[in-house]
Design a protein around this motif. Structure first.
Motif, PDB file in Angstrom:
ATOM      1  N   ARG A 135      35.567  36.197  35.150  1.00  0.00           N
ATOM      2  CA  ARG A 135      36.684  36.569  34.119  1.00  0.00           C
ATOM      3  C   ARG A 135      35.871  37.037  32.879  1.00  0.00           C
ATOM      4  O   ARG A 135      36.445  37.992  32.084  1.00  0.00           O
ATOM      5  CB  ARG A 135      37.492  35.250  33.931  1.00  0.00           C
ATOM      6  N   ASP A 164      42.516  36.860  32.985  1.00  0.00           N
ATOM      7  CA  ASP A 164      41.984  35.673  33.148  1.00  0.00           C
ATOM      8  C   ASP A 164      42.973  34.634  33.524  1.00  0.00           C
ATOM      9  O   ASP A 164      42.563  33.362  33.304  1.00  0.00           O
ATOM     10  CB  ASP A 164      41.155  35.441  31.678  1.00  0.00           C
ATOM     11  N   CYS A 238      43.247  33.466  41.198  1.00  0.00           N
ATOM     12  CA  CYS A 238      44.488  33.837  40.605  1.00  0.00           C
ATOM     13  C   CYS A 238      45.647  34.014  41.774  1.00  0.00           C
ATOM     14  O   CYS A 238      45.554  34.917  42.427  1.00  0.00           O
ATOM     15  CB  CYS A 238      44.074  35.268  39.893  1.00  0.00           C
TER      16      CYS A 238
END
Length: 380
Positions: A135, A164, A238
């Motif tokens: 990230r 992020d 994610c």
């Protein structure tokens, strides 16, 4: 004490006398270490998402006032002011950039190779530290980008806000449709609670659908990096998904309320909002591959009559619509059938009732991949 703050982000001037901006609404000090990003209106002519995002913000305001925001939540209620300005024949033409005809939800930065170069030799055996490293490097890469056009600057800004996050939800809609969700194959079944909570009638899976839409610009680098660096723990960090909030005309208050409440409950269950976590509802339907979608196309010009509605189950070869050419047979007309090439759920259909050869008139989610799909699995 509330944590809410609103930030304005100016876009570069694209025409003399004009200047556009977006706002991002931020909640939480991220005590839980979980970040969610939600946006609406990337396709600016898709109305339901604006209403759902607005109602969700009201719910988050209430939670924030009660001190219940435990994670970090960012909501961008209007993600594409460029598209909102593109009026034509008294309707918003918000799917494509009028300057170059590029879809606003395509051609985002594909950062996997750039990230791989930066992290090579820096990864270790700690999964959490690897996530933080990736990230951090992603943020540095994005910060170094120099977009030229207003649309490129918008895409960079949205990715900068979202890159992020642990959860990224991009709110869209189809023409006439059941609620459905797109996400990476690598995110299933861990992401099944999203589809279940929203009551999705269809969930479509692909690790790479082609042309880098926004959701995949936030997610697919994780499994691509895991493949490149197989000796190190890199999870799909994610949960990024495109949520299609039924059809473009589905703006009834009861639907808006239900969808906003479901998003709130999902965020609560995922640790971003304190409170009782209700059980996950049962899935309405198992996920199917995006490669299994039959984009049913018309083969002739004429007037459309649908025999099937969104949510109907069809079988391979079944007629879902008819096209009538009123100039055939000395004005008596000629009717031709349009059939599905697969068995599954008809989850979307076009809103107008005119056809031309090659026009997509309906979409059926089949359980098995179809031959000849190629690498670009999305419509234009």
């Amino acid at each position: 004490m509330t944590t809410k703050r609103v930030q304005e982000h100016l876009l570069p001037i694209s025409a003399v006398g004009t200047e556009r901006k977006i706002i991002s609404v931020h909640f939480g000090a991220n005590k839980s270490g979980v970040k969610a990003y939600i946006q609406a209106g990337l396709h600016a002519d898709e109305a339901p998402g604006y209403l759902v995002a607005g109602r969700l913000l009201e719910l988050l305001d209430q939670a924030d006032a009660a001190g219940r925001i435990s994670g970090e939540i960012i909501v961008v209620p209007v993600a594409n002011p460029i598209g909102l300005s593109q009026w034509g024949t008294d309707i918003i033409q918000g799917r494509f950039d009028a300057t170059n005809n590029i879809n606003f939800n395509r051609r985002y930065y594909d950062l996997t190779d750039e990230i791989a170069k930066k992290i090579d030799g820096l990864l270790g055996g700690d999964e959490k530290k690897n996530i933080e490293l990736i990230r951090k490097c992603t943020g540095e890469i994005l910060a170094a980008k120099q977009p030229v056009t207003e649309a490129e600057a918008l895409k960079l800004l949205l990715l900068t806000l979202s890159h992020d996050a642990d959860i990224v939800l991009d709110l869209h809609c189809d023409h006439q449709a059941v609620l459905h969700v797109y996400m990476g194959t690598s995110l299933w079944p861990a992401g099944a609670d999203l589809s279940a909570q929203l009551g999705a009638g269809v969930t479509l899976l692909a690790d790479n659908s082609g042309d880098t839409p926004f959701d995949e610009a936030n997610s697919k680098q994780w499994w691509e990096l895991a493949e490149k660096f197989a000796g190190f723990p890199i999870p799909p960090a994610c949960l990024s998904a495109t949520v299609e909030l039924r059809g473009v005309a589905d703006t009834e208050p009861k639907m808006t309320e239900m969808d906003a409440q479901n998003l709130y409950l999902f965020l609560q269950r995922r640790g971003l909002i304190d409170g009782d976590r209700v059980p996950v509802p049962a899935l309405c339907a198992e996920a199917t591959p995006l490669q299994g979608v039959d984009y049913i196309t018309a083969t002739s010009a004429g007037i459309l009559s649908f025999l099937k509605k969104p949510g109907d189950v069809v079988v391979k070869g079944e007629v879902v619509a008819e096209v009538r050419n009123p100039m055939k047979n000395e004005g008596r007309g000629e009717t031709l059938p349009i059939a599905s090439k697969t068995s599954g759920v008809l989850f979307a259909r076009c809103a107008d009732r005119f056809s031309r050869p090659g026009k997509i008139v309906a979409k059926v989610a089949g359980a098995e991949p179809l031959e000849g799909k190629g690498t670009n699995l999305l419509t234009s």
